[in-house]
Motif scaffolding. Structure first.
Motif, PDB file in Angstrom:
ATOM      1  N   THR A  55      43.008  53.351  48.046  1.00  0.00           N
ATOM      2  CA  THR A  55      43.834  54.441  47.537  1.00  0.00           C
ATOM      3  C   THR A  55      45.137  54.601  48.308  1.00  0.00           C
ATOM      4  OG1 THR A  55      41.784  55.583  47.010  1.00  0.00           O
ATOM      5  CG2 THR A  55      43.788  56.873  46.894  1.00  0.00           C
ATOM      6  N   PHE A  56      45.123  54.303  49.607  1.00  0.00           N
ATOM      7  CA  PHE A  56      46.276  54.539  50.454  1.00  0.00           C
ATOM      8  C   PHE A  56      47.123  53.294  50.684  1.00  0.00           C
ATOM      9  CE2 PHE A  56      42.805  57.414  51.654  1.00  0.00           C
ATOM     10  CZ  PHE A  56      43.400  58.630  51.365  1.00  0.00           C
ATOM     11  N   GLY A  57      46.768  52.199  50.025  1.00  0.00           N
ATOM     12  CA  GLY A  57      47.546  50.981  50.158  1.00  0.00           C
ATOM     13  C   GLY A  57      47.094  50.054  51.251  1.00  0.00           C
ATOM     14  N   SER A  58      45.939  50.309  51.846  1.00  0.00           N
ATOM     15  CA  SER A  58      45.399  49.437  52.883  1.00  0.00           C
ATOM     16  C   SER A  58      44.796  48.182  52.251  1.00  0.00           C
ATOM     17  CB  SER A  58      44.324  50.178  53.687  1.00  0.00           C
ATOM     18  OG  SER A  58      43.745  49.341  54.650  1.00  0.00           O
ATOM     19  N   VAL A  59      45.097  47.016  52.844  1.00  0.00           N
ATOM     20  CA  VAL A  59      44.689  45.735  52.258  1.00  0.00           C
ATOM     21  C   VAL A  59      43.579  45.074  53.059  1.00  0.00           C
ATOM     22  CG1 VAL A  59      45.465  43.416  51.632  1.00  0.00           C
ATOM     23  CG2 VAL A  59      46.993  45.371  51.329  1.00  0.00           C
ATOM     24  N   THR A  60      42.555  44.601  52.359  1.00  0.00           N
ATOM     25  CA  THR A  60      41.476  43.823  52.960  1.00  0.00           C
ATOM     26  C   THR A  60      41.338  42.513  52.198  1.00  0.00           C
ATOM     27  OG1 THR A  60      40.261  45.836  53.538  1.00  0.00           O
ATOM     28  CG2 THR A  60      39.024  43.767  53.557  1.00  0.00           C
ATOM     29  N   VAL A  61      41.340  41.394  52.903  1.00  0.00           N
ATOM     30  CA  VAL A  61      41.172  40.098  52.249  1.00  0.00           C
ATOM     31  C   VAL A  61      39.713  39.923  51.844  1.00  0.00           C
ATOM     32  CG1 VAL A  61      41.332  37.595  52.516  1.00  0.00           C
ATOM     33  CG2 VAL A  61      43.072  39.073  53.530  1.00  0.00           C
ATOM     34  N   ILE A  62      39.492  39.650  50.573  1.00  0.00           N
ATOM     35  CA  ILE A  62      38.141  39.434  50.058  1.00  0.00           C
ATOM     36  C   ILE A  62      37.776  37.957  50.113  1.00  0.00           C
ATOM     37  CG2 ILE A  62      36.646  39.617  48.032  1.00  0.00           C
ATOM     38  CD1 ILE A  62      37.272  42.285  49.326  1.00  0.00           C
ATOM     39  N   SER A  63      38.683  37.118  49.654  1.00  0.00           N
ATOM     40  CA  SER A  63      38.389  35.693  49.583  1.00  0.00           C
ATOM     41  C   SER A  63      39.693  34.909  49.632  1.00  0.00           C
ATOM     42  CB  SER A  63      37.631  35.379  48.295  1.00  0.00           C
ATOM     43  OG  SER A  63      37.313  34.014  48.202  1.00  0.00           O
ATOM     44  N   ALA A 114      41.701  25.140  36.711  1.00  0.00           N
ATOM     45  CA  ALA A 114      40.980  23.956  36.245  1.00  0.00           C
ATOM     46  C   ALA A 114      39.947  24.330  35.180  1.00  0.00           C
ATOM     47  CB  ALA A 114      40.282  23.271  37.420  1.00  0.00           C
ATOM     48  N   PHE A 115      40.029  25.579  34.677  1.00  0.00           N
ATOM     49  CA  PHE A 115      39.119  26.100  33.663  1.00  0.00           C
ATOM     50  C   PHE A 115      37.680  26.163  34.160  1.00  0.00           C
ATOM     51  CE2 PHE A 115      42.702  24.276  31.339  1.00  0.00           C
ATOM     52  CZ  PHE A 115      43.104  25.377  30.599  1.00  0.00           C
ATOM     53  N   ASN A 116      37.529  26.394  35.453  1.00  0.00           N
ATOM     54  CA  ASN A 116      36.212  26.616  36.025  1.00  0.00           C
ATOM     55  C   ASN A 116      36.009  28.118  36.217  1.00  0.00           C
ATOM     56  OD1 ASN A 116      35.600  23.857  36.208  1.00  0.00           O
ATOM     57  ND2 ASN A 116      36.689  23.700  38.158  1.00  0.00           N
ATOM     58  N   PHE A 117      34.828  28.580  35.927  1.00  0.00           N
ATOM     59  CA  PHE A 117      34.505  30.004  36.013  1.00  0.00           C
ATOM     60  C   PHE A 117      34.021  30.322  37.417  1.00  0.00           C
ATOM     61  CE2 PHE A 117      31.732  33.713  35.100  1.00  0.00           C
ATOM     62  CZ  PHE A 117      32.697  34.531  34.528  1.00  0.00           C
ATOM     63  N   GLN A 118      34.641  31.319  38.050  1.00  0.00           N
ATOM     64  CA  GLN A 118      34.295  31.664  39.413  1.00  0.00           C
ATOM     65  C   GLN A 118      33.737  33.081  39.510  1.00  0.00           C
ATOM     66  OE1 GLN A 118      38.189  30.731  41.109  1.00  0.00           O
ATOM     67  NE2 GLN A 118      37.230  29.065  42.227  1.00  0.00           N
ATOM     68  N   ILE A 119      32.772  33.261  40.398  1.00  0.00           N
ATOM     69  CA  ILE A 119      32.145  34.560  40.636  1.00  0.00           C
ATOM     70  C   ILE A 119      32.361  34.916  42.102  1.00  0.00           C
ATOM     71  CG2 ILE A 119      30.013  35.886  40.546  1.00  0.00           C
ATOM     72  CD1 ILE A 119      28.968  33.762  38.536  1.00  0.00           C
ATOM     73  N   ILE A 120      33.044  36.030  42.352  1.00  0.00           N
ATOM     74  CA  ILE A 120      33.387  36.431  43.717  1.00  0.00           C
ATOM     75  C   ILE A 120      32.592  37.675  44.086  1.00  0.00           C
ATOM     76  CG2 ILE A 120      35.265  37.080  45.282  1.00  0.00           C
ATOM     77  CD1 ILE A 120      37.169  35.835  43.135  1.00  0.00           C
ATOM     78  N   ASP A 121      31.739  37.560  45.088  1.00  0.00           N
ATOM     79  CA  ASP A 121      30.960  38.700  45.560  1.00  0.00           C
ATOM     80  C   ASP A 121      31.848  39.556  46.450  1.00  0.00           C
ATOM     81  OD1 ASP A 121      29.141  39.916  47.885  1.00  0.00           O
ATOM     82  OD2 ASP A 121      27.921  39.708  46.079  1.00  0.00           O
ATOM     83  N   LEU A 122      32.041  40.838  46.098  1.00  0.00           N
ATOM     84  CA  LEU A 122      32.976  41.689  46.823  1.00  0.00           C
ATOM     85  C   LEU A 122      32.454  42.108  48.196  1.00  0.00           C
ATOM     86  CD1 LEU A 122      34.299  43.919  43.908  1.00  0.00           C
ATOM     87  CD2 LEU A 122      35.404  41.980  45.004  1.00  0.00           C
ATOM     88  N   SER A 126      30.519  40.181  50.321  1.00  0.00           N
ATOM     89  CA  SER A 126      30.553  39.075  51.280  1.00  0.00           C
ATOM     90  C   SER A 126      31.807  38.216  51.173  1.00  0.00           C
ATOM     91  CB  SER A 126      29.338  38.176  51.074  1.00  0.00           C
ATOM     92  OG  SER A 126      29.391  37.571  49.794  1.00  0.00           O
ATOM     93  N   GLY A 127      32.490  38.277  50.007  1.00  0.00           N
ATOM     94  CA  GLY A 127      33.653  37.433  49.793  1.00  0.00           C
ATOM     95  C   GLY A 127      33.320  36.017  49.403  1.00  0.00           C
TER      96      GLY A 127
END
Length: 205
Positions: A150-158, A184-192, A194-195
């Protein structure tokens, strides 16, 4: 397109509302407008090359312009996402890798995220794609997926090599997972939490 009308910028720098069926002009506003206008909360948002980000009512009445964001730096991509904390704001990126949260009500900046992880190789500018959740934004910029609160703080997920992600981020209903279709038209799933990223390889496009 909104409520039976098209909103377009003209070669002469004008902003126009056209009837989607007949193509008839409903109204025209002169200026130095460019790019694709977007609609949010019955507000027309468009870039002006001299005035910055500008807002108009659906009837064409000027509401505000924000020239604190350099018009030359606006990347041309205006992003409106649906979320509880960002319902009355628009998010604007510029070519300096800054991300702005701007009030739809008065055009004032709420916060700025500077240097939001530009491409590691310093190469071609890439759009920041945004998807929204209840309490956070999730953005992709070509080399990483990040969470912005909400305040603009950034955390790298992946993080990954350039272009390993596409731009089509989709947040799960439970807000625990991001889904993405890469270049490359590959489907990716990113767990928020653990990243970690898992990839489902496509047999074609």
């Amino acid at each position: 397109f909104y409520d039976g009308n098209l909103y377009v910028t003209g070669a002469d720098g004008s902003l126009n509302q056209l009837d989607a069926v007949t193509g008839a002009s409903q109204w025209t506003v002169s200026g130095n407008f460019e790019g694709k206008p977007i609609i949010s909360k019955k507000t027309v948002l468009v870039k002006d090359s001299t005035k910055g980000l500008c807002a108009f009512s659906l009837s064409g009445k000027a509401q505000w312009c924000n020239n604190n964001i350099s018009p030359l730096n606006i990347g041309g991509t205006l992003s409106v996402v649906r979320s509880r904390f960002i319902d009355k704001n628009v998010f604007v990126q510029d070519t300096k890798y800054n991300l702005y949260k701007v009030s739809l009500v008065n055009g004032k900046e709420q916060w700025t995220v500077s240097d939001i992880l530009p491409p590691a190789n310093g190469g071609t500018y890439q759009n920041i794609y945004i998807t929204g959740g209840k309490n956070s934004l999730y953005a992709y910029n070509g080399t990483a997926v990040v969470k912005i609160n909400t305040f603009g703080s950034v955390t790298v997920i992946s993080k990954a090599s350039a272009n390993s992600y596409g731009g089509a981020l989709c947040l799960s209903g439970s807000e625990t997972t991001l889904y993405n279709l890469n270049d490359a038209f590959n489907f990716q799933i990113i767990d928020l939490a653990s990243g970690t990223t898992s990839t489902v390889t496509s047999s074609g496009n």
